[in-house]
Motif scaffolding. Sequence first.
Motif, PDB file in Angstrom:
ATOM      1  N   SER A  62       8.530  26.251  41.207  1.00  0.00           N
ATOM      2  CA  SER A  62       8.119  25.360  42.303  1.00  0.00           C
ATOM      3  C   SER A  62       6.681  25.550  42.772  1.00  0.00           C
ATOM      4  O   SER A  62       6.129  24.671  43.431  1.00  0.00           O
ATOM      5  CB  SER A  62       9.048  25.573  43.503  1.00  0.00           C
ATOM      6  N   GLY A  63       6.113  26.708  42.481  1.00  0.00           N
ATOM      7  CA  GLY A  63       4.783  27.000  42.998  1.00  0.00           C
ATOM      8  C   GLY A  63       4.802  27.463  44.444  1.00  0.00           C
ATOM      9  O   GLY A  63       3.775  27.771  45.026  1.00  0.00           O
ATOM     10  N   MET A  64       5.990  27.497  45.037  1.00  0.00           N
ATOM     11  CA  MET A  64       6.143  27.953  46.421  1.00  0.00           C
ATOM     12  C   MET A  64       6.701  29.372  46.406  1.00  0.00           C
ATOM     13  O   MET A  64       7.266  29.807  45.410  1.00  0.00           O
ATOM     14  CB  MET A  64       7.073  27.002  47.177  1.00  0.00           C
ATOM     15  N   TYR A  65       6.531  30.081  47.522  1.00  0.00           N
ATOM     16  CA  TYR A  65       7.015  31.456  47.564  1.00  0.00           C
ATOM     17  C   TYR A  65       7.510  31.827  48.950  1.00  0.00           C
ATOM     18  O   TYR A  65       7.152  31.217  49.950  1.00  0.00           O
ATOM     19  CB  TYR A  65       5.926  32.433  47.122  1.00  0.00           C
ATOM     20  N   ASP A  66       8.337  32.841  48.979  1.00  0.00           N
ATOM     21  CA  ASP A  66       8.880  33.413  50.199  1.00  0.00           C
ATOM     22  C   ASP A  66       7.936  34.541  50.622  1.00  0.00           C
ATOM     23  O   ASP A  66       7.726  35.492  49.863  1.00  0.00           O
ATOM     24  CB  ASP A  66      10.291  33.944  49.915  1.00  0.00           C
ATOM     25  N   VAL A  67       7.382  34.437  51.818  1.00  0.00           N
ATOM     26  CA  VAL A  67       6.410  35.425  52.298  1.00  0.00           C
ATOM     27  C   VAL A  67       7.029  36.822  52.343  1.00  0.00           C
ATOM     28  O   VAL A  67       6.390  37.805  51.967  1.00  0.00           O
ATOM     29  CB  VAL A  67       5.862  35.023  53.689  1.00  0.00           C
ATOM     30  N   LEU A  68       8.270  36.918  52.766  1.00  0.00           N
ATOM     31  CA  LEU A  68       8.938  38.224  52.832  1.00  0.00           C
ATOM     32  C   LEU A  68       9.058  38.842  51.440  1.00  0.00           C
ATOM     33  O   LEU A  68       8.825  40.041  51.263  1.00  0.00           O
ATOM     34  CB  LEU A  68      10.316  38.098  53.482  1.00  0.00           C
ATOM     35  N   ALA A  69       9.405  38.029  50.451  1.00  0.00           N
ATOM     36  CA  ALA A  69       9.526  38.540  49.080  1.00  0.00           C
ATOM     37  C   ALA A  69       8.195  39.094  48.588  1.00  0.00           C
ATOM     38  O   ALA A  69       8.140  40.169  47.981  1.00  0.00           O
ATOM     39  CB  ALA A  69      10.024  37.433  48.144  1.00  0.00           C
ATOM     40  N   VAL A  70       7.115  38.382  48.862  1.00  0.00           N
ATOM     41  CA  VAL A  70       5.788  38.837  48.437  1.00  0.00           C
ATOM     42  C   VAL A  70       5.405  40.108  49.190  1.00  0.00           C
ATOM     43  O   VAL A  70       4.874  41.051  48.597  1.00  0.00           O
ATOM     44  CB  VAL A  70       4.728  37.720  48.630  1.00  0.00           C
ATOM     45  N   ASP A  71       5.700  40.172  50.491  1.00  0.00           N
ATOM     46  CA  ASP A  71       5.408  41.386  51.264  1.00  0.00           C
ATOM     47  C   ASP A  71       6.171  42.586  50.715  1.00  0.00           C
ATOM     48  O   ASP A  71       5.609  43.677  50.582  1.00  0.00           O
ATOM     49  CB  ASP A  71       5.764  41.186  52.742  1.00  0.00           C
ATOM     50  N   ILE A  72       7.439  42.386  50.390  1.00  0.00           N
ATOM     51  CA  ILE A  72       8.245  43.482  49.836  1.00  0.00           C
ATOM     52  C   ILE A  72       7.699  43.896  48.477  1.00  0.00           C
ATOM     53  O   ILE A  72       7.555  45.087  48.186  1.00  0.00           O
ATOM     54  CB  ILE A  72       9.735  43.086  49.765  1.00  0.00           C
ATOM     55  N   ALA A  73       7.376  42.931  47.639  1.00  0.00           N
ATOM     56  CA  ALA A  73       6.837  43.240  46.310  1.00  0.00           C
ATOM     57  C   ALA A  73       5.536  44.026  46.423  1.00  0.00           C
ATOM     58  O   ALA A  73       5.328  45.018  45.709  1.00  0.00           O
ATOM     59  CB  ALA A  73       6.620  41.957  45.510  1.00  0.00           C
ATOM     60  N   ARG A  74       4.657  43.603  47.301  1.00  0.00           N
ATOM     61  CA  ARG A  74       3.375  44.308  47.475  1.00  0.00           C
ATOM     62  C   ARG A  74       3.593  45.720  48.012  1.00  0.00           C
ATOM     63  O   ARG A  74       2.882  46.649  47.630  1.00  0.00           O
ATOM     64  CB  ARG A  74       2.454  43.509  48.390  1.00  0.00           C
ATOM     65  N   THR A  75       4.571  45.890  48.864  1.00  0.00           N
ATOM     66  CA  THR A  75       4.887  47.226  49.385  1.00  0.00           C
ATOM     67  C   THR A  75       5.419  48.112  48.266  1.00  0.00           C
ATOM     68  O   THR A  75       4.968  49.251  48.095  1.00  0.00           O
ATOM     69  CB  THR A  75       5.910  47.134  50.534  1.00  0.00           C
ATOM     70  N   VAL A  76       6.351  47.602  47.481  1.00  0.00           N
ATOM     71  CA  VAL A  76       6.912  48.367  46.367  1.00  0.00           C
ATOM     72  C   VAL A  76       5.820  48.722  45.374  1.00  0.00           C
ATOM     73  O   VAL A  76       5.706  49.868  44.929  1.00  0.00           O
ATOM     74  CB  VAL A  76       8.054  47.577  45.672  1.00  0.00           C
TER      75      VAL A  76
END
Length: 112
Positions: A62-76
Amino acid sequence: MSTAGLETELRTAAARLRDERGTKGRVDSGRRELLETIRILLTVRELLARWLEEQARYVAASGMYDVLAVDIARTVNGVGEPGPGQDGYISDRHSGSVLYEELKRLDGGEGW
């Protein structure tokens, strides 16, 4: 960041969560709460990895993203091994380097 970059970040975080190297062993702590937290995190990591993979597929489609998912990924992805004196540092009391550091400390920091 591009959607391809976000997708890669999400997939990388999922892979890090699935990496089981060094996760087997003994944790020596008198803190019940700490042991419970570790047990919970180890239990949910596969569910979290699957969710991050699903989010990566969503970004790709979709080209769209969940901000929480990206925040968690960046933290991990941003978690490294902290050094002595930093938050999150874990001292392996059974390693030779810890014994050497303790001997240096007792000797006034001079070493041999």
